[in-house]
Design an enzyme around this catalytic site. Structure first.
Site, PDB file in Angstrom:
ATOM      1  N   SER A 442       2.469  14.658 -14.535  1.00 34.75           N
ATOM      2  CA  SER A 442       1.558  14.907 -15.652  1.00 34.75           C
ATOM      3  C   SER A 442       1.382  16.394 -15.918  1.00 34.75           C
ATOM      4  CB  SER A 442       0.213  14.216 -15.385  1.00 34.75           C
ATOM      5  OG  SER A 442      -0.599  14.197 -16.522  1.00 34.75           O
ATOM      6  N   LYS A 467       6.279  11.652 -15.629  1.00 31.44           N
ATOM      7  CA  LYS A 467       5.192  11.157 -16.483  1.00 31.44           C
ATOM      8  C   LYS A 467       5.136  12.050 -17.723  1.00 31.44           C
ATOM      9  CE  LYS A 467       0.262  10.041 -16.513  1.00 31.44           C
ATOM     10  NZ  LYS A 467      -0.129  10.970 -17.586  1.00 31.44           N
TER      11      LYS A 467
END
Length: 540
Positions: A442, A467
């Site tokens: 992320s 991600k």
């Protein structure tokens, strides 16, 4: 039955021409093929179709004849009647009047007028019917749309709460195909078929709805977990004080990266490197770190049971959750003996997460290490599962003098660009190495991708988690919440890393420790299995 009418100039006229402007008389003699009423010869100035002008139809095709018969008398018309209306009988091939003299067949003229008037009435009635039909279709369509957008049965309070969650996904979710399904049809089917007699059943219906998206990052949080998530991003977390990640090698379970000093796990003797085998009797063999983090968190004062493997020993522990303050950054000065010319003083910064304190804590660590005259930096993002997107952007600005940080995209393309002009740069010149692994996800992947693509840092380790999507948090009316994927991102080199990850430049030894003391030891001991040459660490 055809009638041929022949008009010719002749000397048949017995009246001499005394006026040169007056036209000559000529005889109009129809040649009759079958028996019809004979027409008399008479002088005419102009041959005109009197009835046609009364209908104001221009047989030349130029529009209306005008508003008076006088105008029509100046138009020389000599055309078959069939051009007016194909339904009229061609019994009388031509109609003509001269100086107001009508044909003797008045009854046929009257019949023609009646036919034309009747045809006009028919057309008018057809038009009225058509307009009414169009209006009826429009009304039925409008009612159908209204009915399709609103269920035809009475909605309960639980149905309305389900619709609140459904509308949140409908408006915010990145994939407007909703994983290839009709989102409106799913709503109707769920309201008809899913049990929603109480709040727990409605929660289950919402989870079932989200599962159809096949997106592990779009998830539902009950009120307690939603409150815990929000407090965690603010620098405090209700849990047991563990930072977890994926284990190195093929061993199963989840590995303890660190335990917060003084926290429940730390007091119970859980150490870095221990393996979590079970959480509340659920195996962690195939459990993701996001699912495991949710299970470890919970209301303050509640308990969670852990099965821990510490070396050869297996321990079963019951821990009580409490609020734990999280410092996202740890740092240390690593001095490498015998390398006075090649980065002898390295500043190591371990960034664990991106909460509201992350970028400020990184700045503080840089200032502290610079006061110790460091020559280079190592930024360790291993097992950093992300956090607040804005903090990832602000941390990137610390290391970059200029350039794009990330592109934000939706299903239509690039929606936004985050870049920096160097005004926030604090450490843009010293050599920098970044450590990543499959637990790097992320916001930490955004940071790693920006530093790599802008040629600011050398990346070491293994491909990151992948991600490549951005989530936003939405609170529902009862205090629960939805974490919804709203966009995806691309690195400055336009790499979509979703399910691929950021690819490092060089690998790292599998045994390289993940804490600051162990890392410095590997730089200093050339005989250890985790030894990393400090020159190679900053070499491209």
């Amino acid at each position: 039955m055809d009638v041929l009418a022949i008009a010719s100039s002749s000397a048949a006229s017995t009246r001499p021409q005394t006026n040169p402007k007056k036209p000559s008389s000529f005889t109009f003699k129809p040649t009759i093929i079958s028996q019809v009423h004979p027409w008399k010869s008479f002088p005419i100035r102009i041959i005109e179709a009197h009835l046609v002008c009364r209908m104001r139809t221009n047989l030349n095709g130029s529009g209306s004849c005008g508003s008076s018969d006088a105008f029509c008398r100046h138009q020389s018309l000599f055309h078959p009647l069939s051009r007016l209306n194909k339904t009229f009988s061609p019994l009388f091939g031509f109609f003509a009047t001269s100086h107001g003299h009508r044909l003797k067949s008045r009854k046929h003229t009257s019949s023609l007028q009646e036919v034309i008037i009747g045809s006009a009435k028919v057309r008018q009635r057809v038009y009225v019917v058509f307009v009414r039909l169009v209006a009826a279709v429009f009304l039925v369509t409008s009612v159908s749309i209204a009915v399709s957008n609103t269920p035809s049965w009475a909605l309960s309070e639980e149905n309305l709460f389900f619709l609140e969650a459904w509308r949140t996904i409908d408006r915010a979710y990145i994939d407007k195909t909703f994983n290839g399904q009709s989102w409106f049809r799913y709503r109707e089917n769920a309201l008809r078929n899913e049990p929603m007699n109480n709040r727990e059943e409605t929660y289950m219906a919402i989870r079932k709805m989200l599962a159809t998206l096949n997106d592990p990052f779009t998830r539902f949080l009950e009120p307690e977990k939603f409150k815990s998530l929000r407090s965690g991003t603010q620098g405090a977390l209700t849990g047991v004080g563990l930072t977890i990640g994926y284990p190195i090698g093929s061993e199963g379970g989840l590995v303890v990266i660190s335990s917060a000093p003084g926290g429940p796990a730390n007091r119970a003797g859980i150490l870095s490197g221990d393996i979590i085998l079970e959480i509340d009797n659920a195996s962690t063999e195939s459990m993701g770190i996001y699912d495991a983090a949710e299970r470890l968190q919970g209301p303050e004062g509640s308990s969670v049971e852990l099965t821990i493997q510490a070396g050869p020993k297996i321990k079963h522990l019951a821990l009580t959750r409490e609020k734990v303050s999280l410092n996202p950054v740890k740092s240390r000065l690593c001095e490498v003996p015998g390398s006075e010319r090649n980065y002898p003083r390295i500043g190591y910064i371990k960034l664990r997460s991106f909460n509201q304190k992350a970028s400020a804590a990184v700045k503080e660590a840089i200032d502290t290490l610079r006061s110790n005259r460091v020559n280079a930096f190592v930024l360790d993002l291993r097992d950093n599962s992300g956090g607040l997107f804005p903090e990832g952007i602000e941390t990137a600005k610390i290391w970059l003098d200029k350039g794009v940080i990330v592109y934000i995209c939706d299903n239509r393309g690039i929606r936004d660009i985050y870049d920096t002009d160097g005004s926030s740069a604090l450490a843009a010149s010293e050599p920098l190495a970044v450590l990543v692994n499959k637990g790097t996800a992320s916001a930490s992947e955004i940071l790693a991708g920006a530093l790599k693509d802008n040629k600011r840092a050398v990346l070491f380790g293994e491909p990151t988690y992948g991600k490549g999507k951005i989530q936003s948090v939405f609170q529902l009316s009862d205090g629960s919440g939805l974490v919804v994927t709203i966009a995806r991102y691309e690195t400055p080199a336009h790499n979509d890393i979703d399910k691929i990850g950021v690819i490092p430049d060089h690998p790292l030894p599998n045994s390289l420790p993940k804490d600051e003391d162990g890392f410095c030891g590997c730089l200093q001991d050339s005989a250890s299995a985790c030894y990393v040459n400090n020159v190679q660490l900053f070499s491209r």
